[in-house]
Design a protein around this motif. Sequence first.
Motif, short mmCIF file in Angstrom:
data_model
loop_
_atom_site.label_atom_id
_atom_site.label_comp_id
_atom_site.label_asym_id
_atom_site.label_seq_id
_atom_site.Cartn_x
_atom_site.Cartn_y
_atom_site.Cartn_z
N ASP A 119 52.40 39.64 5.19
CA ASP A 119 52.53 38.21 5.35
C ASP A 119 54.07 37.80 6.07
O ASP A 119 54.48 36.90 5.73
N ARG A 120 54.27 38.61 7.02
CA ARG A 120 55.43 37.93 7.91
C ARG A 120 54.69 38.19 9.31
O ARG A 120 55.64 38.59 10.38
N CYS A 132 54.75 44.43 12.01
CA CYS A 132 55.84 44.58 10.97
C CYS A 132 55.60 45.98 10.61
O CYS A 132 54.23 46.45 10.42
N TRP A 158 62.90 46.07 6.80
CA TRP A 158 61.78 45.71 7.71
C TRP A 158 62.27 45.77 8.97
O TRP A 158 63.14 45.22 9.58
N ARG A 161 60.40 44.90 13.32
CA ARG A 161 59.47 44.61 14.29
C ARG A 161 59.50 45.50 15.15
O ARG A 161 60.33 45.86 15.82
N LEU A 205 64.12 42.89 10.69
CA LEU A 205 63.80 41.45 10.20
C LEU A 205 64.81 41.17 9.19
O LEU A 205 65.09 41.65 8.35
N ASP A 222 63.00 34.04 8.58
CA ASP A 222 61.71 34.10 8.03
C ASP A 222 61.54 32.45 8.21
O ASP A 222 62.15 31.71 8.26
N PHE A 259 62.42 41.37 0.53
CA PHE A 259 61.39 40.38 0.63
C PHE A 259 60.58 40.20 -0.41
O PHE A 259 60.17 38.99 -0.53
#
Lengths: 114, 114
Positions: A65-66, A72, A81, A83, A109, A114, B11
């Motif tokens: 969901d990112r 991710c 998190w 990238r 991230l 976001d 998150f």
Amino acid sequence: MPRHADDPPLFFDAHLFVCCNRRPDGHARGSCAAKGSERLRDYMKARAKELRIPAIRVNAAGCLDRCELGPCVVIYPEGVWYRVESTADVDAVLERHVLGGDRVAELMLRAESD
Amino acid sequence: MPRHADDPPLFFDAHLFVCCNRRPDGHARGSCAAKGSERLRDYMKARAKELRIPAIRVNAAGCLDRCELGPCVVIYPEGVWYRVESTADVDAVLERHVLGGDRVAELMLRAESD
């Protein structure tokens, strides 16, 4: 949620989940698999073995969901998190974060993105 | 690995991974999907929404490597594992662990059962 004092020990010291969700081409949010995450997951698994990192597990996951920020990866239990767009990025995450206990600031991230 | 003081906030407060690996019938280790994990994952996602649990994510994952004990679910950041065999088990994990902050002792995977 915090751990309880009598929880069993962590089963993996580093549990990495690589988003491997694939959406149809042209979807507005894009998807991590469309950006090459499956190949990077395979490389990460192989590289972790090559580096002989103990108690690590690299798993494919469904949509994290990112999507816009992908490909991710999330590392637990710390919940950090990244990238990860290339094999060099995978190397950096494994060597500097997992083995070194450091952070790879340029790939991380952050809430504000976001 | 512990969190660093300047790590971004988590998150997801509760990030649940349901093993959805499927091996061919008759494989010595079995597999979570062959024990119905995909249906239980779908139910867990729907039930989490129904219970309006905030900041939760339920994801499918590849093989979590505790096949003999499955269908397996791991909840991060606390890293607690459960065997979830029925919708009643899913309800117990969501209501007692995630919402209640407790543990579902009778479903928990422990080191000594590995």
